[in-house]
Design an enzyme around this catalytic site. Structure first.
Site, mmCIF file in Angstrom:
data_model
loop_
_atom_site.group_PDB
_atom_site.id
_atom_site.type_symbol
_atom_site.label_atom_id
_atom_site.label_comp_id
_atom_site.label_asym_id
_atom_site.label_seq_id
_atom_site.Cartn_x
_atom_site.Cartn_y
_atom_site.Cartn_z
ATOM 1 N N LYS A 57 0.865 -1.189 0.000
ATOM 2 C CA LYS A 57 0.000 0.000 0.000
ATOM 3 C C LYS A 57 0.897 1.233 0.000
ATOM 4 O O LYS A 57 1.400 1.663 1.034
ATOM 5 C CB LYS A 57 -0.907 -0.008 1.238
ATOM 6 N N SER A 102 -8.461 -0.013 -4.645
ATOM 7 C CA SER A 102 -8.766 0.353 -3.256
ATOM 8 C C SER A 102 -10.277 0.416 -3.077
ATOM 9 O O SER A 102 -10.965 -0.571 -3.231
ATOM 10 C CB SER A 102 -8.092 1.680 -2.898
#
Length: 593
Positions: free
Chosen positions: A175, A390
């Site tokens: 991430k 996401s």
């Protein structure tokens, strides 16, 4: 076509009159016409009221789905003889290019097509052009089939010098959204993910160009190693058919459609029509579908709910173009899903997602509504555009099926949040600050001080909870084990092709493919003629006719009639307030996917 009129008195006027009558007889599309398309940029996912774009293009610009649909219609339209396009796109996302390329390839299988450009400035520009039967370039141009590269920006050292501290929490080593603030170079995980991403895109381009140009993939890759290619190498390498100027390319198109020895600007040349004009002339009219008469069937409806831009809690909406972009409000998209599901004529819903993510809570709101719609018996298919990562993946994972372009950027199943602390910077420049609070955590997200140990532990615990929920919900929606999902999650982004191999996507294709999939799930034939209805409605329409409550308009007869009238008005408004969006780079006090 009109050579028999040559030499007659008033021949030019008579010829023009005959052409106008012929065009009117064919509903605004002249018989035997060649369509023109100017691609200096890829059509946007949604339209918006942008006066600068309207002035520049001489009308409302064509959006992606309209352009794709028009090209497919033209392939089967006997009035259309060919397609010529200038393809000179400096930069673009792969997903929309692939949807446009698939339509052009289908047209080229049926009719003559030709791409020309002063120069092909990048890999994706030539990739798109290679779908045409012939590819032309001006003498001074180059073929920029150079491959793909990433250039990530890192601000940690600059922030250190400025006296700004970055304090972020991420779940998933891949991430990388906060790396902009916390790193000075690629981490190993970030480099691994980005490397695989561009390798996948490169492989897709090389394979497609090789097939279109009848070359071996190794040959195309070797040419890419030498790119940008000047004219002689581009022609000898098989990437360019001819070197020539615009007028010569148009003369060639006349020849390809059977008008030999005719100048493209002669009166006897095949008539030309911009694709945007053709699209508007041939688009299905947005007429309301009233309840069926006894014994008479109505056309089944597929609702297309578009989620475009960063996801936010609340209503979201368009920004003021060209200064701002739009956002996708969780409340707005959820309401659109409810309204579509409440319409008895809607056989299935396609959720079109073009979003890099955003608010956890806004994403969860949409995810919940997708599941409620499915549980209520209406199939839902997610269609991923340029990016659905996401939060963009979160809203998609509950659908009956997920369709993505091979080059769609998706995945990034992870969580990140944090803040920038400007205490030192403010001290350096003589800015004082102080605070009072009623409880220990009332100013936890203040930029004046770091998280306390207790506050950081709380932020970590919430991030753990959100990540666990994300992974478990993906596992349930995709019918995979939690362990299998976690292995491909951890915040890592994938291309649509790689995501399909890992079970995150069901099928590769664009919006048309998703609509066909929705038809099948609704018990219809893939080739069935359906009526498409777009949601959500225009905010201008809601201003003119505000709703009485949050109850879906189709739930009662008076409101249903109002909704039908509203959609007819919406066809006139033409979604004037929906707009292309950018991505916010900084957030404070909110968890984001």
């Amino acid at each position: 076509m009109f050579s028999f009129l040559s030499g007659l008195p008033g021949a030019d006027e008579l010829r023009n009159l005959v052409r106008k009558v012929d065009t009117a007889r064919h509903h605004g599309v002249p018989s035997g016409c060649v369509l023109e398309l100017d691609l200096l940029s890829v059509p946007a996912e949604t339209g918006g009221f942008d006066p600068f774009a309207i002035i520049a293009s001489g009308g409302r610009p064509l959006i992606l789905r309209e352009a794709v649909a028009a090209i497919h219609r033209a392939a089967e339209d006997p009035r259309v003889e060919g397609l010529i396009a200038r393809v000179q796109i400096p930069a673009a996302a792969a997903g929309p290019i692939q949807e446009l390329r698939e339509a052009i390839s289908a047209f080229s299988d049926e009719k003559p097509s030709l791409a020309w450009a002063e120069t092909y400035p990048g890999t994706l520009s030539y990739y798109l052009a290679s779908a045409f039967r012939e590819v032309w370039m001006q003498p001074s141009g180059t073929v920029g089939l150079v491959g793909f590269a990433t250039n990530a920006l890192f601000l940690r050292d600059a922030l250190d010098k400025a006296g700004i501290e970055a304090q972020f929490v991420a779940r998933g080593e891949y991430k990388s959204a906060a790396n902009l603030f916390t790193q000075d170079r690629y981490t190993d995980a970030h480099r691994e993910a980005d490397s695989r991403l561009i390798e996948s895109l490169h492989s897709q381009v090389v394979q497609a160009v090789a097939e279109s140009r009848h070359l071996e993939p190794d040959v195309v890759n070797a040419l890419a190693d030498k790119a940008p290619l000047m004219r002689d190498d581009a022609v000898s390498g098989g990437l360019i058919d001819r070197i020539g100027f615009r007028d010569e390319a148009y003369a060639r198109m006349c020849n390809l459609v059977g008008a030999r020895d005719v100048s493209p600007d002669d009166d006897d040349a095949p008539p030309r029509l911009y694709l945007s004009r053709y699209a508007r002339a041939t688009a299905p009219k947005p007429t309301p579908q009233l309840p069926p008469l006894p014994g008479r069937k109505t056309k089944p409806t597929i609702a297309v709910v578009t989620l475009h831009g960063p996801i936010v809690s609340g209503r979201g909406g368009p920004g003021l173009l060209p200064l701002g972009g739009s956002s996708a409000g969780g409340d707005t998209i959820a309401a659109a899903l409810r309204e579509a599901a409440a319409d008895d004529s809607v056989a299935a819903i396609v959720l079109r997602v073009d979003s890099p993510g955003g608010s956890v809570t806004g994403s969860e709101t949409v995810w919940r509504e997708v599941n409620r719609v499915r549980d209520g018996g209406t199939p839902v298919v997610a269609s991923m555009g340029a990016v659905a990562a996401s939060g963009g993946y979160y809203v998609s994972m509950g659908a009956d099926a997920i369709v993505a372009n091979a080059g769609t950027i998706t995945g990034s199943i992870g969580v990140v949040t944090g803040k920038l602390i400007a205490r030192e910077l403010k001290g350096r420049i003589g800015v004082g600050s102080d605070s009072v609070r009623t409880n220990p955590n009332a100013d936890a997200w203040s930029i004046n001080q770091p998280f306390t140990d207790e506050q950081k532990a709380h932020v970590e615990a919430e991030a753990d909870m959100f990540y666990t929920d994300f992974v478990e919900r993906v596992a349930k929606g995709r019918k995979l084990s939690v362990e299998a999902v976690d292995a491909v999650a951890r915040g890592r982004v994938w291309t649509g092709a790689d995501a399909k191999e890992r079970g995150l996507v069901d099928e590769l294709g664009g919006l048309r493919t998703a609509i066909d999939r929705a038809k099948v799930l609704a018990g219809l034939d893939p080739d069935a003629d359906v009526r498409l209805v777009s949601y959500p409605g225009s905010s201008l329409l809601e201003f003119l006719r505000p709703k009485q409550s949050s109850q879906p308009a189709a739930a009662s007869l008076p409101d249903a009639l109002g909704a039908l009238v509203g959609r007819s008005v919406l066809g006139l408004v033409d979604q004037a307030e929906r707009s292309f969006s950018g991505v916010n780079a900084l957030w404070l006090g909110e968890y984001r996917f």
